[in-house]
Scaffold this motif. Structure first.
Motif, PDB file in Angstrom:
ATOM      1  N   MET A 168       0.868  -1.238   0.158  1.00  0.00           N
ATOM      2  CA  MET A 168       0.110  -0.037   0.242  1.00  0.00           C
ATOM      3  C   MET A 168       0.880   1.316   0.058  1.00  0.00           C
ATOM      4  O   MET A 168       1.860   1.440   0.832  1.00  0.00           O
ATOM      5  CB  MET A 168      -0.920   0.062   1.106  1.00  0.00           C
ATOM      6  CG  MET A 168      -1.791   1.211   1.324  1.00  0.00           C
ATOM      7  SD  MET A 168      -3.024   1.251   2.475  1.00  0.00           S
ATOM      8  CE  MET A 168      -1.954   1.522   4.023  1.00  0.00           C
ATOM      9  N   ILE A 169       0.545   2.243  -0.899  1.00  0.00           N
ATOM     10  CA  ILE A 169       1.242   3.435  -1.021  1.00  0.00           C
ATOM     11  C   ILE A 169       0.594   4.324  -0.226  1.00  0.00           C
ATOM     12  O   ILE A 169      -0.679   4.713  -0.766  1.00  0.00           O
ATOM     13  CB  ILE A 169       1.491   3.838  -2.465  1.00  0.00           C
ATOM     14  CG1 ILE A 169       2.099   2.570  -3.138  1.00  0.00           C
ATOM     15  CG2 ILE A 169       2.321   4.897  -2.667  1.00  0.00           C
ATOM     16  CD1 ILE A 169       2.150   2.709  -4.595  1.00  0.00           C
ATOM     17  N   VAL A 170       1.125   5.174   0.499  1.00  0.00           N
ATOM     18  CA  VAL A 170       0.554   6.304   1.354  1.00  0.00           C
ATOM     19  C   VAL A 170       1.264   7.701   0.999  1.00  0.00           C
ATOM     20  O   VAL A 170       2.624   7.509   1.230  1.00  0.00           O
ATOM     21  CB  VAL A 170       0.424   5.841   2.728  1.00  0.00           C
ATOM     22  CG1 VAL A 170      -0.192   7.143   3.826  1.00  0.00           C
ATOM     23  CG2 VAL A 170      -0.236   4.813   2.973  1.00  0.00           C
ATOM     24  N   PHE A 171       0.780   8.751   0.828  1.00  0.00           N
ATOM     25  CA  PHE A 171       1.480  10.039   0.633  1.00  0.00           C
ATOM     26  C   PHE A 171       0.984  10.816   1.712  1.00  0.00           C
ATOM     27  O   PHE A 171      -0.094  10.713   2.351  1.00  0.00           O
ATOM     28  CB  PHE A 171       0.957  10.641  -0.618  1.00  0.00           C
ATOM     29  CG  PHE A 171       1.345   9.633  -1.894  1.00  0.00           C
ATOM     30  CD1 PHE A 171       2.585   9.922  -2.559  1.00  0.00           C
ATOM     31  CD2 PHE A 171       0.534   8.824  -2.168  1.00  0.00           C
ATOM     32  CE1 PHE A 171       2.968   8.934  -3.634  1.00  0.00           C
ATOM     33  CE2 PHE A 171       0.786   8.051  -3.256  1.00  0.00           C
ATOM     34  CZ  PHE A 171       1.909   8.107  -4.142  1.00  0.00           C
ATOM     35  N   TRP A 172       2.140  11.833   1.969  1.00  0.00           N
ATOM     36  CA  TRP A 172       1.938  12.705   3.081  1.00  0.00           C
ATOM     37  C   TRP A 172       0.786  13.689   2.858  1.00  0.00           C
ATOM     38  O   TRP A 172       0.153  14.133   3.832  1.00  0.00           O
ATOM     39  CB  TRP A 172       3.221  13.393   3.278  1.00  0.00           C
ATOM     40  CG  TRP A 172       3.460  14.481   2.031  1.00  0.00           C
ATOM     41  CD1 TRP A 172       4.191  13.918   1.030  1.00  0.00           C
ATOM     42  CD2 TRP A 172       3.091  15.531   2.025  1.00  0.00           C
ATOM     43  NE1 TRP A 172       4.292  15.172   0.043  1.00  0.00           N
ATOM     44  CE2 TRP A 172       3.767  16.208   0.756  1.00  0.00           C
ATOM     45  CE3 TRP A 172       2.294  16.553   2.733  1.00  0.00           C
ATOM     46  CZ2 TRP A 172       3.781  17.248   0.122  1.00  0.00           C
ATOM     47  CZ3 TRP A 172       2.201  18.067   2.388  1.00  0.00           C
ATOM     48  CH2 TRP A 172       2.727  18.224   1.067  1.00  0.00           C
ATOM     49  N   ASN A 173       0.522  13.915   1.448  1.00  0.00           N
ATOM     50  CA  ASN A 173      -0.710  14.998   1.368  1.00  0.00           C
ATOM     51  C   ASN A 173      -1.809  14.346   0.870  1.00  0.00           C
ATOM     52  O   ASN A 173      -2.902  14.952   0.114  1.00  0.00           O
ATOM     53  CB  ASN A 173      -0.244  15.809   0.338  1.00  0.00           C
ATOM     54  CG  ASN A 173       0.386  15.328  -1.195  1.00  0.00           C
ATOM     55  OD1 ASN A 173       0.335  14.023  -1.180  1.00  0.00           O
ATOM     56  ND2 ASN A 173       0.144  16.039  -2.146  1.00  0.00           N
TER      57      ASN A 173
END
Length: 425
Positions: free
Chosen positions: A148-153
């Motif tokens: 799973m890829i999570v981004f800060w924004n």
């Protein structure tokens, strides 16, 4: 010379009132003492030499470290930490529509993961699935091999990173470092290298999505762009609030004392005297646009200072100057010296700006020295820089960074990633 006298029968003598029996008595002559001293000096000298050699070998030398570990960690012997028995799938948590490739940083992170895991397929034909709530985990039957890829924004993500059954990769670019903890949570971004993180500045992700032509202008020295040398210096910044990063306007004012400077955005310095400031055309909406690079191309210097000085934070600003063929005048983290050649740009220390000002003034007076600096390679250390910072895929830098990502996540032996920690100079 040492003489040993072994008493074959019991004898006794007084030593502080105690009787010693069946003892061995050693008598050492003066010659023997000299010999012992000589031997001890030799031993001490030998140990000292070993320590000095060992210290020299332990100095940061990525090339030697990598070559040794390539032998020790041959592909045929590198086993994954988790036995992979199902296809690896990618997920993105949060809002993401079919036009996600236009959201530049989202695309940067997805591209990096797909490069590291080619078995996922092509990101255009097999885009990542979208997760928003824990119920989606059950719907997609997520397993331990998924990523799973999570981004800060990213907004709209209601899944905690450590709730995901597989591996969670947190990407961070311009945001502050993310400190989410979790047994299966990993970081690619400004975080320092660690057992669950690989320092990957924003600029590295950006270059990774470029086409081969753009990449070659940074990676191949013979293709390094050159500016027209028509004008002195260009400064383009969009946030001009007084007291907010005003060190950039202060720097602009300082360079205006050297020669006529050009303003490429709404910010034009703090001084009211604009006699040495020329306003240019409006800059493009995005700092990395071709419009901006074409404008920079007319200038010998480009003032491209970061918003902050934070570990691992390097944005696209310096790239815009390099691609335009200008010499960047840059401020930010000193981590940049491990990536880009310090002889190819000028570091502006806001706490001690005079060395940078003197350097620019000298180069303005000595065009031979200017052309010499303009001819310097962009990368700090050629092939080693490619291996350390840009090798997301096998066709660049032998795929070293790609393999580090796989190793860190446990899809190859973790020995590889752990063994390369602290090798970046």
């Amino acid at each position: 010379k040492t003489e040993q006298i072994k008493m074959s029968k019991y004898f006794s003598r007084k030593n502080n009132g105690e009787e010693i029996q069946n003892a061995s008595v050693y008598r050492v002559t003066s010659n023997g003492l000299d010999a012992l001293r000589f031997i001890m000096i030799l031993v001490f000298s030998f140990v000292l030499v070993l320590l000095l050699v060992g210290t020299k070998r332990s100095s940061p030398d990525l090339e030697s470290n990598l070559s040794v570990r390539r032998i020790l960690l041959d592909d045929s012997k590198s086993q994954p930490s988790i036995p992979i028995s199902k296809p690896i799938r990618s997920f993105v948590c949060g809002q993401l529509d079919e036009k996600y490739r236009e959201e530049f940083f989202i695309w940067y992170g997805v591209k990096a993961i797909y490069d590291a895991f080619p078995e996922m397929g092509d990101s255009h034909t097999h885009p990542p699935r979208i997760l928003r709530n824990p119920v989606d985990i059950a719907v997609y039957e997520v397993h331990q091999y998924d990523i799973m890829i999570v981004f800060w924004n990213m907004y709209g993500c209601n899944i905690e990173p450590d709730e995901f059954p597989g591996r969670t990769v947190v990407f961070s670019g311009e945001a502050p470092r993310i400190d989410t903890v979790g047994e299966r949570v990993y970081y690619l971004g400004p975080n320092k290298d660690g057992y669950n993180s690989i320092m990957t500045p924003y600029v590295n992700f950006m270059i990774n999505v470029w086409d081969d032509n753009l990449k070659s202008k940074i990676f191949a020295h013979r293709k390094k762009p050159r500016n027209t040398q028509k004008h002195f210096l260009i400064y383009a910044a969009s946030n001009c609030q007084q007291g907010y990063r005003q060190y950039r306007d202060e720097a602009f004012d300082n360079f205006a004392e050297i020669s006529v400077v050009h303003q490429g955005g709404p910010c034009w310095g703090l001084k009211k005297d604009r006699s040495k400031v020329v306003k240019m055309i409006k800059m493009g909406k995005r700092e990395g646009s071709n419009e901006n690079r074409n404008l920079y191309h007319q200038y010998r210097f480009a003032l491209v200072m970061e918003n902050s000085n934070a570990d691992g934070y390097i944005s696209e600003k310096i790239l815009n100057a390099f691609l335009a063929g200008s010499i960047p005048i840059w401020f930010g983290t000193t981590d940049i010296f491990a990536i880009f050649n310090p002889d190819a740009f000028i570091y502006y220390d806001i706490n001690n700006p005079q060395p940078a000002l003197d350097r620019v003034a000298y180069l303005e007076q000595n065009r031979t020295a200017y052309r010499s600096m303009l001819s310097k390679p962009i990368l700090a250390d050629g092939e080693r820089s490619l291996e350390q910072w840009f090798s997301f895929s096998d066709d660049i830098g032998n795929g070293i960074l790609k393999r580090r990502i796989r190793s860190m996540l446990g899809y190859e032996s973790r020995m590889y990633h752990h063994g390369l920690l602290n090798t970046r100079s």
